[in-house]
Scaffold this motif. Sequence first.
Motif, PDB file in Angstrom:
ATOM      1  N   GLU A 147       0.835  -1.200   0.000  1.00 36.98           N
ATOM      2  CA  GLU A 147       0.000   0.000   0.000  1.00 36.98           C
ATOM      3  C   GLU A 147       0.869   1.249   0.000  1.00 36.98           C
ATOM      4  N   ILE A 148       0.513   2.204  -0.873  1.00 33.39           N
ATOM      5  CA  ILE A 148       1.274   3.457  -0.939  1.00 33.39           C
ATOM      6  C   ILE A 148       0.382   4.694  -0.825  1.00 33.39           C
ATOM      7  N   GLY A 149      -0.926   4.513  -0.747  1.00 35.40           N
ATOM      8  CA  GLY A 149      -1.789   5.679  -0.647  1.00 35.40           C
ATOM      9  C   GLY A 149      -3.254   5.321  -0.713  1.00 35.40           C
ATOM     10  N   ARG A 150      -4.058   6.369  -0.750  1.00 36.93           N
ATOM     11  CA  ARG A 150      -5.513   6.226  -0.794  1.00 36.93           C
ATOM     12  C   ARG A 150      -6.019   6.820  -2.094  1.00 36.93           C
ATOM     13  N   TYR A 151      -7.203   6.348  -2.495  1.00 32.22           N
ATOM     14  CA  TYR A 151      -7.824   6.838  -3.716  1.00 32.22           C
ATOM     15  C   TYR A 151      -9.329   6.861  -3.520  1.00 32.22           C
ATOM     16  N   ALA A 152      -9.947   7.973  -3.895  1.00 32.19           N
ATOM     17  CA  ALA A 152     -11.400   8.096  -3.824  1.00 32.19           C
ATOM     18  C   ALA A 152     -11.980   7.551  -5.122  1.00 32.19           C
ATOM     19  N   PHE A 153     -12.565   6.370  -5.064  1.00 34.33           N
ATOM     20  CA  PHE A 153     -13.111   5.682  -6.231  1.00 34.33           C
ATOM     21  C   PHE A 153     -14.605   5.945  -6.295  1.00 34.33           C
TER      22      PHE A 153
END
Length: 169
Positions: A147-153
């Motif tokens: 894991e390297i980050g977040r994303y708003a899908f």
Amino acid sequence: MITYRDARTIDGPALAAMARRSFTETFGTLYRQSDLAAFLDEAFGANGLPSQLSDPNFAVRLALDDGEIIGFVKMGPVTFPGEWRPDAIELYQFYVLGPWQGTGVAQELMAWSLEHARSHGAKEVILSVYVDNHRARRFYERYGFGEIGRYAFRVGETIDDDRIMRLVL
């Protein structure tokens, strides 16, 4: 017998139907019907996945059982916000229908994905996965994705919390 091949433009309608079925079976209960319908139309309608089969920037590999599409993986340029290495590639969609999960289909598609990435000069593979899709997260972690980050899908008006994962090749 399960076979594998690159997708062709003519596969568009059958591939879109399979992708709609897989997404709905896996995530359909999480969304209002209007949000789910909007997402399915955008992602798998005529201007979505089927149109990408003739786009040289994308590669799609199919898994078929007696000619029926039961799984696929799509690779292409990284589209997540932010700065990405020019030699990065994105694993966009990785779907296997429920009856074929646990049969080796996913492993075969992942092997193709990593070989495709390497043969096209990629040094890292980027993907996103729904935060509560624990089975998929474990699968990717077994291959070394971290894991390297977040994303708003976005699914219609609903915003999901996805995690961006990376594998350095």
